[in-house]
Write a protein that holds these residues in place. Structure first.
Motif, PDB file in Angstrom:
ATOM      1  N   PHE A 166       0.884  -1.114   0.017  1.00  0.00           N
ATOM      2  CA  PHE A 166      -0.065   0.134  -0.013  1.00  0.00           C
ATOM      3  C   PHE A 166       0.937   1.221   0.004  1.00  0.00           C
ATOM      4  CE2 PHE A 166      -1.756   3.473   2.582  1.00  0.00           C
ATOM      5  CZ  PHE A 166      -2.853   3.916   1.761  1.00  0.00           C
ATOM      6  N   ARG A 167       1.891   1.223   0.764  1.00  0.00           N
ATOM      7  CA  ARG A 167       2.675   2.446   1.118  1.00  0.00           C
ATOM      8  C   ARG A 167       3.482   2.788  -0.398  1.00  0.00           C
ATOM      9  NH1 ARG A 167       3.962   6.382   4.801  1.00  0.00           N
ATOM     10  NH2 ARG A 167       4.914   7.750   3.629  1.00  0.00           N
ATOM     11  N   ALA A 168       3.917   1.835  -0.776  1.00  0.00           N
ATOM     12  CA  ALA A 168       4.646   1.735  -2.247  1.00  0.00           C
ATOM     13  C   ALA A 168       3.659   2.433  -3.237  1.00  0.00           C
ATOM     14  CB  ALA A 168       5.337   0.560  -2.616  1.00  0.00           C
ATOM     15  N   GLU A 169       2.525   1.894  -3.367  1.00  0.00           N
ATOM     16  CA  GLU A 169       1.546   2.242  -4.479  1.00  0.00           C
ATOM     17  C   GLU A 169       1.280   3.728  -4.211  1.00  0.00           C
ATOM     18  OE1 GLU A 169      -1.442  -0.558  -5.401  1.00  0.00           O
ATOM     19  OE2 GLU A 169      -0.170  -2.261  -5.596  1.00  0.00           O
ATOM     20  N   TYR A 170       0.844   4.021  -2.951  1.00  0.00           N
ATOM     21  CA  TYR A 170       0.373   5.257  -2.341  1.00  0.00           C
ATOM     22  C   TYR A 170       1.562   6.317  -2.581  1.00  0.00           C
ATOM     23  CZ  TYR A 170      -1.065   9.218   0.632  1.00  0.00           C
ATOM     24  OH  TYR A 170      -1.685  10.297   0.873  1.00  0.00           O
ATOM     25  N   ASP A 171       2.951   6.115  -2.579  1.00  0.00           N
ATOM     26  CA  ASP A 171       3.815   6.850  -2.792  1.00  0.00           C
ATOM     27  C   ASP A 171       3.938   7.176  -4.227  1.00  0.00           C
ATOM     28  OD1 ASP A 171       4.442   7.388   0.076  1.00  0.00           O
ATOM     29  OD2 ASP A 171       6.349   5.995  -0.002  1.00  0.00           O
ATOM     30  N   GLN A 172       3.819   6.211  -5.074  1.00  0.00           N
ATOM     31  CA  GLN A 172       3.864   6.384  -6.345  1.00  0.00           C
ATOM     32  C   GLN A 172       2.837   7.089  -7.033  1.00  0.00           C
ATOM     33  OE1 GLN A 172       3.532   2.481  -8.324  1.00  0.00           O
ATOM     34  NE2 GLN A 172       4.553   3.330 -10.469  1.00  0.00           N
ATOM     35  N   ALA A 173       1.624   6.917  -6.344  1.00  0.00           N
ATOM     36  CA  ALA A 173       0.391   7.969  -6.909  1.00  0.00           C
ATOM     37  C   ALA A 173       0.624   9.232  -6.305  1.00  0.00           C
ATOM     38  CB  ALA A 173      -0.827   7.410  -6.371  1.00  0.00           C
ATOM     39  N   LEU A 174       1.451   9.349  -5.408  1.00  0.00           N
ATOM     40  CA  LEU A 174       1.486  10.996  -4.886  1.00  0.00           C
ATOM     41  C   LEU A 174       2.475  11.646  -5.842  1.00  0.00           C
ATOM     42  CD1 LEU A 174       1.750  10.937  -0.908  1.00  0.00           C
ATOM     43  CD2 LEU A 174      -0.162  11.911  -2.595  1.00  0.00           C
ATOM     44  N   ASP A 175       3.458  10.752  -6.137  1.00  0.00           N
ATOM     45  CA  ASP A 175       4.550  11.436  -7.022  1.00  0.00           C
ATOM     46  C   ASP A 175       4.018  11.757  -8.540  1.00  0.00           C
ATOM     47  OD1 ASP A 175       6.361  11.178  -5.175  1.00  0.00           O
ATOM     48  OD2 ASP A 175       7.386   9.205  -6.025  1.00  0.00           O
ATOM     49  N   ALA A 176       2.972  10.847  -9.019  1.00  0.00           N
ATOM     50  CA  ALA A 176       2.233  10.954 -10.297  1.00  0.00           C
ATOM     51  C   ALA A 176       1.462  12.310  -9.996  1.00  0.00           C
ATOM     52  CB  ALA A 176       1.710   9.737 -10.628  1.00  0.00           C
ATOM     53  N   ALA A 177       0.818  12.593  -8.830  1.00  0.00           N
ATOM     54  CA  ALA A 177      -0.189  13.535  -8.729  1.00  0.00           C
ATOM     55  C   ALA A 177       0.452  15.025  -9.019  1.00  0.00           C
ATOM     56  CB  ALA A 177      -1.003  13.532  -7.431  1.00  0.00           C
ATOM     57  N   HIS A 178       1.690  15.133  -9.278  1.00  0.00           N
ATOM     58  CA  HIS A 178       2.040  16.381  -9.257  1.00  0.00           C
ATOM     59  C   HIS A 178       1.879  16.901 -10.844  1.00  0.00           C
ATOM     60  CE1 HIS A 178       4.509  16.691  -5.817  1.00  0.00           C
ATOM     61  NE2 HIS A 178       5.015  15.803  -5.722  1.00  0.00           N
ATOM     62  N   ASP A 179       1.527  16.018 -11.529  1.00  0.00           N
ATOM     63  CA  ASP A 179       0.914  16.262 -12.855  1.00  0.00           C
ATOM     64  C   ASP A 179      -0.429  16.244 -12.531  1.00  0.00           C
ATOM     65  OD1 ASP A 179      -0.259  16.269 -15.279  1.00  0.00           O
ATOM     66  OD2 ASP A 179       0.994  14.645 -16.155  1.00  0.00           O
ATOM     67  N   LEU A 180      -1.291  17.305 -12.707  1.00  0.00           N
ATOM     68  CA  LEU A 180      -2.618  17.590 -12.335  1.00  0.00           C
ATOM     69  C   LEU A 180      -3.442  16.708 -12.958  1.00  0.00           C
ATOM     70  CD1 LEU A 180      -3.046  21.171 -11.752  1.00  0.00           C
ATOM     71  CD2 LEU A 180      -2.744  19.515 -10.088  1.00  0.00           C
ATOM     72  N   ALA A 181      -2.926  16.281 -14.393  1.00  0.00           N
ATOM     73  CA  ALA A 181      -3.940  15.184 -15.207  1.00  0.00           C
ATOM     74  C   ALA A 181      -4.004  13.831 -14.624  1.00  0.00           C
ATOM     75  CB  ALA A 181      -3.406  15.256 -16.504  1.00  0.00           C
ATOM     76  N   ARG A 182      -2.841  13.559 -13.536  1.00  0.00           N
ATOM     77  CA  ARG A 182      -2.969  12.326 -12.936  1.00  0.00           C
ATOM     78  C   ARG A 182      -3.360  12.332 -11.646  1.00  0.00           C
ATOM     79  NH1 ARG A 182       2.855  10.208 -14.494  1.00  0.00           N
ATOM     80  NH2 ARG A 182       2.073   8.117 -13.647  1.00  0.00           N
ATOM     81  N   PHE A 183      -3.850  13.354 -11.017  1.00  0.00           N
ATOM     82  CA  PHE A 183      -4.339  13.443  -9.665  1.00  0.00           C
ATOM     83  C   PHE A 183      -5.440  12.509  -9.127  1.00  0.00           C
ATOM     84  CE2 PHE A 183      -6.691  15.151  -6.042  1.00  0.00           C
ATOM     85  CZ  PHE A 183      -5.788  15.246  -5.450  1.00  0.00           C
ATOM     86  N   LYS A 184      -6.157  12.009 -10.362  1.00  0.00           N
ATOM     87  CA  LYS A 184      -7.278  11.210  -9.950  1.00  0.00           C
ATOM     88  C   LYS A 184      -6.582   9.716  -9.556  1.00  0.00           C
ATOM     89  CE  LYS A 184     -11.059  11.187 -12.686  1.00  0.00           C
ATOM     90  NZ  LYS A 184     -11.860  11.259 -13.746  1.00  0.00           N
ATOM     91  N   GLN A 185      -5.378   9.262  -9.877  1.00  0.00           N
ATOM     92  CA  GLN A 185      -4.687   8.128  -9.621  1.00  0.00           C
ATOM     93  C   GLN A 185      -4.943   7.933  -7.888  1.00  0.00           C
ATOM     94  OE1 GLN A 185      -1.066   8.695 -11.960  1.00  0.00           O
ATOM     95  NE2 GLN A 185      -1.462   6.518 -12.289  1.00  0.00           N
ATOM     96  N   VAL A 186      -4.654   9.078  -7.448  1.00  0.00           N
ATOM     97  CA  VAL A 186      -4.625   8.888  -5.840  1.00  0.00           C
ATOM     98  C   VAL A 186      -6.074   8.644  -5.422  1.00  0.00           C
ATOM     99  CG1 VAL A 186      -4.106  10.340  -3.562  1.00  0.00           C
ATOM    100  CG2 VAL A 186      -2.711  10.673  -5.700  1.00  0.00           C
ATOM    101  N   ARG A 187      -6.863   9.105  -5.697  1.00  0.00           N
ATOM    102  CA  ARG A 187      -8.346   8.971  -5.258  1.00  0.00           C
ATOM    103  C   ARG A 187      -8.460   7.506  -5.662  1.00  0.00           C
ATOM    104  NH1 ARG A 187     -12.336  13.513  -7.087  1.00  0.00           N
ATOM    105  NH2 ARG A 187     -13.678  11.807  -5.980  1.00  0.00           N
ATOM    106  N   THR A 188      -8.152   7.187  -6.959  1.00  0.00           N
ATOM    107  CA  THR A 188      -8.596   5.624  -7.531  1.00  0.00           C
ATOM    108  C   THR A 188      -8.028   4.780  -6.494  1.00  0.00           C
ATOM    109  OG1 THR A 188      -8.864   6.319  -9.472  1.00  0.00           O
ATOM    110  CG2 THR A 188      -8.521   4.206  -9.325  1.00  0.00           C
ATOM    111  N   LEU A 189      -6.658   5.007  -6.212  1.00  0.00           N
ATOM    112  CA  LEU A 189      -5.788   4.170  -5.434  1.00  0.00           C
ATOM    113  C   LEU A 189      -6.533   4.049  -3.937  1.00  0.00           C
ATOM    114  CD1 LEU A 189      -2.307   3.131  -5.094  1.00  0.00           C
ATOM    115  CD2 LEU A 189      -3.122   4.359  -3.138  1.00  0.00           C
ATOM    116  N   LEU A 190      -6.727   5.233  -3.348  1.00  0.00           N
ATOM    117  CA  LEU A 190      -7.469   5.055  -1.807  1.00  0.00           C
ATOM    118  C   LEU A 190      -8.597   4.384  -1.844  1.00  0.00           C
ATOM    119  CD1 LEU A 190      -6.459   8.700  -0.727  1.00  0.00           C
ATOM    120  CD2 LEU A 190      -5.333   6.387   0.090  1.00  0.00           C
ATOM    121  N   ARG A 191      -9.486   4.321  -2.935  1.00  0.00           N
ATOM    122  CA  ARG A 191     -10.520   3.713  -2.968  1.00  0.00           C
ATOM    123  C   ARG A 191     -10.391   2.372  -3.030  1.00  0.00           C
ATOM    124  NH1 ARG A 191     -14.258   8.138  -6.261  1.00  0.00           N
ATOM    125  NH2 ARG A 191     -14.563   9.559  -4.654  1.00  0.00           N
ATOM    126  N   ARG A 192      -9.563   1.964  -3.899  1.00  0.00           N
ATOM    127  CA  ARG A 192      -9.056   0.531  -4.165  1.00  0.00           C
ATOM    128  C   ARG A 192      -8.775  -0.249  -2.735  1.00  0.00           C
ATOM    129  NH1 ARG A 192      -4.517  -0.109  -7.285  1.00  0.00           N
ATOM    130  NH2 ARG A 192      -5.645   1.423  -8.562  1.00  0.00           N
TER     131      ARG A 192
END
Length: 99
Positions: free
Chosen positions: A33-59
């Motif tokens: 979880f921590r590895a995937e969450y950190d990766q999603a946070l890094d990707a969220a710096h690109d605003l177009a990819r911010f949804k990845q964080v929400r999707t990951l948290l819901r999953r």
């Protein structure tokens, strides 16, 4: 119509709070979880990819709820070992012959 955050639905529901999800997860799943969450946070710096964080948290929220249920590990082992007799088949009343 606007989307609203989902409210926790039970005592074991961490909602979309990453710290609560982490705490509910068994120790064996926390590193993933921590590895995937950190990766999603890094990707969220690109605003177009911010949804990845929400999707990951819901999953992971759903996973944490499932992992916390009594008998979860036993059910997984029953499925892996093909013990179909361990599962209850449910048909709603009056559905006999409809399906």
């Amino acid at each position: 119509m606007t989307a609203e955050p989902m409210e926790p639905v039970g005592t074991l529901d961490p909602g979309d709070d990453p710290a609560a999800i982490f705490e509910l997860l068994p120790a064996s799943h926390r590193a993933q979880f921590r590895a995937e969450y950190d990766q999603a946070l890094d990707a969220a710096h690109d605003l177009a990819r911010f949804k990845q964080v929400r999707t990951l948290l819901r999953r992971w929220r759903l996973r944490a709820i499932a992992y916390a249920r009594p008998g979860y590990e036993e059910a997984v082992q029953d499925a892996v070992q093909g013990r179909a007799d361990a599962f209850v088949r449910y048909s709603p009343p009056d559905w006999e012959g409809r399906v």
